[in-house]
Enzyme design. Structure first.
Site, short mmCIF file in Angstrom:
data_model
loop_
_atom_site.label_atom_id
_atom_site.label_comp_id
_atom_site.label_asym_id
_atom_site.label_seq_id
_atom_site.Cartn_x
_atom_site.Cartn_y
_atom_site.Cartn_z
N GLU A 1 -5.15 -36.92 31.60
CA GLU A 1 -6.44 -37.82 30.51
C GLU A 1 -6.69 -38.99 31.07
O GLU A 1 -5.91 -39.82 31.19
CB GLU A 1 -5.64 -37.55 29.03
N CYS B 1 -9.03 -45.84 25.05
CA CYS B 1 -9.89 -44.84 25.76
C CYS B 1 -10.95 -44.33 24.88
O CYS B 1 -12.07 -44.06 25.53
CB CYS B 1 -8.92 -43.40 26.10
P1 NAD Z 1 -3.34 -47.00 34.83
O1 NAD Z 1 -3.94 -45.73 35.55
O2 NAD Z 1 -3.50 -48.01 35.66
O3 NAD Z 1 -1.61 -46.47 34.74
C1 NAD Z 1 -1.43 -45.33 34.03
C2 NAD Z 1 0.13 -45.13 34.42
O4 NAD Z 1 0.02 -44.77 35.56
C3 NAD Z 1 1.08 -46.22 34.36
O5 NAD Z 1 2.18 -46.08 33.83
C4 NAD Z 1 1.03 -46.77 35.86
O6 NAD Z 1 2.36 -47.39 36.20
C5 NAD Z 1 1.12 -45.36 36.38
N1 NAD Z 1 0.69 -45.28 37.91
C6 NAD Z 1 -0.23 -46.39 38.24
N2 NAD Z 1 -0.40 -46.06 39.61
C7 NAD Z 1 0.25 -44.78 39.99
C8 NAD Z 1 0.35 -44.06 41.06
N3 NAD Z 1 -0.18 -44.26 42.33
N4 NAD Z 1 0.99 -42.77 40.83
C9 NAD Z 1 1.44 -42.50 39.86
N5 NAD Z 1 1.45 -43.31 38.81
C10 NAD Z 1 0.75 -44.43 38.77
O7 NAD Z 1 -4.09 -46.75 33.45
P2 NAD Z 1 -3.63 -48.00 32.13
O8 NAD Z 1 -4.36 -49.34 32.66
O9 NAD Z 1 -2.21 -47.88 31.99
O10 NAD Z 1 -4.30 -47.32 31.05
C11 NAD Z 1 -5.86 -47.56 30.91
C12 NAD Z 1 -6.76 -46.42 31.31
O11 NAD Z 1 -5.85 -45.28 30.33
C13 NAD Z 1 -8.00 -46.36 30.90
O12 NAD Z 1 -8.76 -45.93 31.85
C14 NAD Z 1 -7.99 -45.69 29.59
O13 NAD Z 1 -9.40 -45.01 29.19
C15 NAD Z 1 -7.26 -44.43 29.89
N6 NAD Z 1 -6.54 -43.89 28.72
C16 NAD Z 1 -6.81 -42.60 28.38
C17 NAD Z 1 -6.54 -41.86 27.46
C18 NAD Z 1 -6.90 -40.31 27.12
O14 NAD Z 1 -6.61 -39.90 26.27
N7 NAD Z 1 -8.05 -40.00 27.87
C19 NAD Z 1 -5.85 -42.46 26.43
C20 NAD Z 1 -5.22 -43.74 26.80
C21 NAD Z 1 -5.68 -44.29 27.78
#
Ligand code: NAD
Length: 515
Positions: free
Chosen positions: A286, A320
């Site tokens: 997501e 999000c």
């Molecule tokens: P992010 O992608 O930076 O991080 C999300 C998670 O992924 C964190 O736990 C991070 O440590 C991990 N991560 C980072 N690099 C990784 C890799 N290479 N491999 C595996 N895991 C890795 O996102 P964020 O800043 O934590 O969250 C914000 C984003 O999330 C925004 O784009 C927002 O729109 C989205 N979001 C979407 C929903 C939805 O339901 N669609 C809900 C909440 C947030």
């Protein structure tokens, strides 16, 4: 007998008693700051000595917690512990597994003010937003527990003479849960508990911006006696251990919520089978959004202004589902903009531990820098009419920002900023507004304000988003009532909090016996 699911009510902070309880919880939590937290693997606390700190974004010199950081060695240990536990956990009856969720929900209800307080301090959520986050986490536990009971009941199959046929759901195996920081309790609890209740064992890697809140779920699951190894908690850098976890041949599924970039990377990496891997990995991803609220000419402008302001600036625009585009009919554009500016000027920015503050800081320094860069781009692409600046240096503040006269193809209209920055776009008419609304690579949430039934019906058909709201803001999905997930580059449309969600963590087995 389990009662029918109902959403947990939000706390009424107009009541003195509740205000006092929340204030007291904030003070209590402040007394527990900068505790050092271990990893939790196979029921054991694990320390690596490699530490990182989580800080309050609104007051960056305030350390919330210090964490031992997992490396590949600990990620491997966690996967092995989960694999071992899966061999027993998968045979635990569904009702027993669901019971752990119901008990965890009860603990969260008891600790609601405390959990709110951790979120207020670790992520900069205001009181109401933090309270809604805890309520959603409780809802997920209660909802998925009931869902598991439903899925474990006898499933209908067509009778065939001379055969006894059945179909039932079994878990997948060991999965990785990788949540974001922005719904640090709700999303983390939702994705983890869904996987667990379905009979899987889990490796949970929380975001480095909200590891304390992630640890609270570990504490709660320990308290309710969840068997060791079902939930393994390994905070660490996504960049450092993310690839290792998601490409591990024994990982059966990945439940990810976060940015498009990371989600696509996980999807790509997991598509390639590794040596020793005997399945196609399942990926729930997501991701981001560029959500629009369409404001029609036939609408109550004040109501639309209220909805846009709340959806654009609630939790600093870091949802999000946040509204980052207001697409407004040309005939009311000037009136709408004037009223929106006046309304948004009333937004208070500062320390969210004060109940009166609406907006805190954005999550970290990188987020602040990226936002300010986007504001510069926005100034060139449109007309800055509000905000545009950072706030006090004590935190990573960005003022609520409105950039008007943005073209629908501009970067501000196409790229997710994930901050309190709203692009306002002028549409010729309603059809044009709908056209603009669906014209991004995303498709998460959207809203339409109109009094005209035909227009609302049209939006229902062609506004291409996973969650569409009519005459209300585009944030604030409720578990059970508004199953949540987006189209296109917003992700796999998993519909968290909906009746299809648990299927993502199970596989169906069909058994036919000749009688
Ligand atoms: P992010 O992608 O930076 O991080 C999300 C998670 O992924 C964190 O736990 C991070 O440590 C991990 N991560 C980072 N690099 C990784 C890799 N290479 N491999 C595996 N895991 C890795 O996102 P964020 O800043 O934590 O969250 C914000 C984003 O999330 C925004 O784009 C927002 O729109 C989205 N979001 C979407 C929903 C939805 O339901 N669609 C809900 C909440 C947030």
């Amino acid at each position: 007998m389990i009662s029918e699911f109902r959403n947990h009510p939000l706390t009424d902070f107009s009541k003195t008693e509740n205000r006092e309880k929340q204030q007291a919880a904030i003070e209590e939590v402040k007394g527990q700051l900068d505790t050092v937290y271990p990893l939790y693997i196979g029921g054991q606390d694990v320390e690596t000595g490699d530490l990182f700190k989580s800080v309050n974004p609104c007051q960056k010199d305030q350390v919330i917690g210090t964490f031992h950081k997992a490396g590949q060695e600990q990620a491997e240990q966690a996967i092995q512990a989960a694999l071992q536990t899966f061999e027993t956990w998968r045979f635990v009856p569904a009702a027993e597994r669901a019971d752990y969720l119901f008990k965890a929900a009860a603990v969260m209800r008891r600790r609601q003010f405390e959990l709110n307080a951790w979120m207020i301090l670790e992520t900069g959520k205001n009181w109401v937003e933090a309270d809604a986050d805890t309520a959603e986490a409780i809802d997920f536990l209660e909802f998925y527990g009931r869902e598991m009971l439903r899925y474990s009941a006898e499933q209908p199959v067509t009778p065939v003479p001379g055969e006894r046929n059945e179909m039932f759901y079994i878990p997948l195996g060991v999965g990785a849960c990788i949540p974001p920081w922005n719904f640090p309790l709700a999303i983390l609890t939702g994705m983890t508990s869904a996987a667990i209740v379905a009979g899987n064992a889990v490796v949970l890697k929380p975001s480095s911006d909200s590891p304390t809140i992630g640890y609270k779920l570990v504490e709660i699951m320990k308290e309710v006696g969840l068997p060791a190894g079902v939930l393994n908690y390994i905070p660490g850098s996504g960049a450092a251990i993310g690839d290792y976890i998601v490409t591990h041949p024994k990982i059966r599924f990945i439940s990810f919520t976060g940015s498009k970039e990371v989600g696509l990377r996980i999807n790509e990496l997991t598509a390639k089978p590794q040596s020793g891997q005997i399945w196609i990995k399942r990926v729930v991803a997501e991701m981001g959004g560029k959500n629009a609220i369409v404001v029609d000419s036939e609408t109550d402008v004040d109501q639309a202004v209220e909805g846009v302001a709340a959806a654009a600036f609630g939790f600093q625009g870091q949802k999000c589902s946040a509204c980052s585009r207001a697409i407004v009919d040309a005939s009311i554009y000037d009136e709408f903009l004037e009223k929106l500016i006046a309304r948004s000027k009333k937004i208070t920015v500062g320390l969210v531990e004060d109940q009166s503050t609406f907006m805190g800081a954005v999550i970290n320094e990188t987020a602040q820098e990226t936002t300010l860069k986007y504001i510069d781009i926005g100034k060139q692409e449109g007309r800055l009419v509000l905000g545009g600046e950072s706030g006090p240096d004590s935190g990573y503040y960005v003022q609520p920002t409105i950039i008007a006269d943005i073209d629908s193809k501009a970067r501000l209209a196409q790229e997710e900023v994930f901050a309190p920055v709203l692009a306002v776009i002028k549409a010729r008419d309603f059809d044009h507004a709908l056209e603009i609304a669906s014209d991004t690579e995303f498709g998460l949430t959207g809203a339409v304000y109109s009094r005209n039934r035909e227009k609302l019906d049209k939006a229902k058909e062609i506004f291409h988003v996973g969650n569409l709201y009519l005459n209300r803001k585009c944030t604030g999905a409720l578990v059970g009532a508004h199953p949540f997930g987006g189209f296109n580059m917003s992700g796999t449309d998993s519909k968290a909090g909906g009746r299809d969600y648990l299927l993502l963590f199970m596989q169906a087995k069909s058994v036919s016996e000749k009688v």
